[in-house]
Design a protein around this motif. Sequence first.
Motif, PDB file in Angstrom:
ATOM      1  N   LEU A 165      -5.141   2.596   3.408  1.00  0.00           N
ATOM      2  CA  LEU A 165      -5.400   2.555   2.962  1.00  0.00           C
ATOM      3  C   LEU A 165      -7.071   2.405   2.472  1.00  0.00           C
ATOM      4  O   LEU A 165      -7.819   1.012   2.070  1.00  0.00           O
ATOM      5  CB  LEU A 165      -4.365   1.310   2.668  1.00  0.00           C
ATOM      6  N   PRO A 166      -7.792   4.168   1.154  1.00  0.00           N
ATOM      7  CA  PRO A 166      -9.236   3.725   0.667  1.00  0.00           C
ATOM      8  C   PRO A 166      -8.651   2.794  -0.276  1.00  0.00           C
ATOM      9  O   PRO A 166      -7.756   2.565  -0.896  1.00  0.00           O
ATOM     10  CB  PRO A 166      -9.155   4.931   0.707  1.00  0.00           C
ATOM     11  N   GLU A 168      -9.936   3.326  -3.438  1.00  0.00           N
ATOM     12  CA  GLU A 168      -9.383   4.238  -4.048  1.00  0.00           C
ATOM     13  C   GLU A 168      -7.959   4.172  -4.480  1.00  0.00           C
ATOM     14  O   GLU A 168      -7.191   3.791  -5.882  1.00  0.00           O
ATOM     15  CB  GLU A 168      -9.544   5.313  -4.482  1.00  0.00           C
ATOM     16  N   LYS A 169      -6.777   3.894  -3.230  1.00  0.00           N
ATOM     17  CA  LYS A 169      -5.366   3.682  -3.779  1.00  0.00           C
ATOM     18  C   LYS A 169      -4.446   2.394  -3.326  1.00  0.00           C
ATOM     19  O   LYS A 169      -3.626   2.024  -3.425  1.00  0.00           O
ATOM     20  CB  LYS A 169      -4.303   4.354  -2.811  1.00  0.00           C
ATOM     21  N   VAL A 170      -5.904   1.186  -3.834  1.00  0.00           N
ATOM     22  CA  VAL A 170      -5.419  -0.154  -3.377  1.00  0.00           C
ATOM     23  C   VAL A 170      -4.651  -0.656  -4.597  1.00  0.00           C
ATOM     24  O   VAL A 170      -3.319  -0.740  -5.030  1.00  0.00           O
ATOM     25  CB  VAL A 170      -6.221  -1.133  -2.676  1.00  0.00           C
ATOM     26  N   ALA A 172      -2.687   1.246  -6.472  1.00  0.00           N
ATOM     27  CA  ALA A 172      -1.243   1.504  -6.998  1.00  0.00           C
ATOM     28  C   ALA A 172      -0.517   1.418  -6.000  1.00  0.00           C
ATOM     29  O   ALA A 172       0.520   1.112  -5.562  1.00  0.00           O
ATOM     30  CB  ALA A 172      -1.264   3.332  -6.902  1.00  0.00           C
ATOM     31  N   PHE A 173      -1.155   0.787  -4.770  1.00  0.00           N
ATOM     32  CA  PHE A 173      -0.217   0.087  -3.961  1.00  0.00           C
ATOM     33  C   PHE A 173      -0.203  -0.702  -3.795  1.00  0.00           C
ATOM     34  O   PHE A 173       1.417  -1.240  -3.360  1.00  0.00           O
ATOM     35  CB  PHE A 173      -1.481   0.545  -2.205  1.00  0.00           C
TER      36      PHE A 173
END
Length: 354
Positions: A165-166, A168-170, A172-173
């Motif tokens: 989970l990088p 930049e995607k936190v 949206a996740f």
Amino acid sequence: MEPRKIIHIDMDAFYASVELREQPHLKNLPVVVAWDGPRSVICAASYPARRFGLHSAMPVATAKRLCPQAVYIPPHFTLYREISQQIHTIFRRYTDLIEPLSLDEAYLDVTRNFRNIPYASQVAKAIRADILAETGLTASAGVAPNKFLAKIASDWNKPDGQFVLPPEKVAAFLATLPAGKIPGVGKVTQQKMQRLGVHTVGDLLRFERGELVNLFGKWGYRLYDLARGIDNRSVKPSRERLQISTEITLPEDLPLADILQQLPHLAEDLWQQAERKKMQFRSITLKLKTADFRILTRSQTFSSALPDAAALLAAARQTAIRMPAGDATYRLIGLGVSHLEPIGQQIALWQENE
């Protein structure tokens, strides 16, 4: 500031997997690690057993109704601890920032790692490969910029997988992540959230910090941060302690009477640890963690060392009586001993100090 690179390693059905490694002919059968008794609870269930609804902390009597054909194996904590130490030796090849959570899981900070591997995902993959090659066991891993997210990620591709989970995607996740996935959110808290229209972590963004504190007490501060992917806790390496302890984190919150059914397992494990270290003790501490992360402890000190595991269990049950009654549910139970002395002195009959 450079984002941290945190890995959460979680062994897959650890106790059950160890037993299956020792007895491979049971591989495809529903295997349960538990003492076979009317008041016993499950320590671990293999993946075939989980298909019947069996899980950790379930009473054995219930498990036998759901899956009469299950194979029951008593726990071997000494073996589990030896393998856990072997796994931690593997961790130390990559970093010295290791925070054990239990025998089968730990956080690792690999922002800087000994092998100068550029990506945390590669570090996690290498660690998992080493564990498999050297123990014959599989592990799952979560890779993320903080401990909260890494722990959730490690459960995403179980068993024998990993999830990255990088940063930049936190956002949206978390927007679609079920609120029940937040560590510490049990059935009662989840029901309260649902009444408030909170079904995902993203739904918590509608509330100001003060509103969450009013609704959930001190835990509201943490919920406000977690909804935004904020967790500033550092990975805290374990240090030598002046006590011996053991604890169990359960997959669901349980009332006091149910979680205290874990005491026989904890007392047996603790006694075996003390015997291996050739130590005796005069004090015990019982620890509980509530769904909102409050820690409750009660301790007793005795006039002489406790003589055996049965005395330790009796003392633990006596200490538990002093825990507050009420409707609280608990996620973790731990038992520790202190006032350690080398074995060799005559052990007198033990009695509680006034």
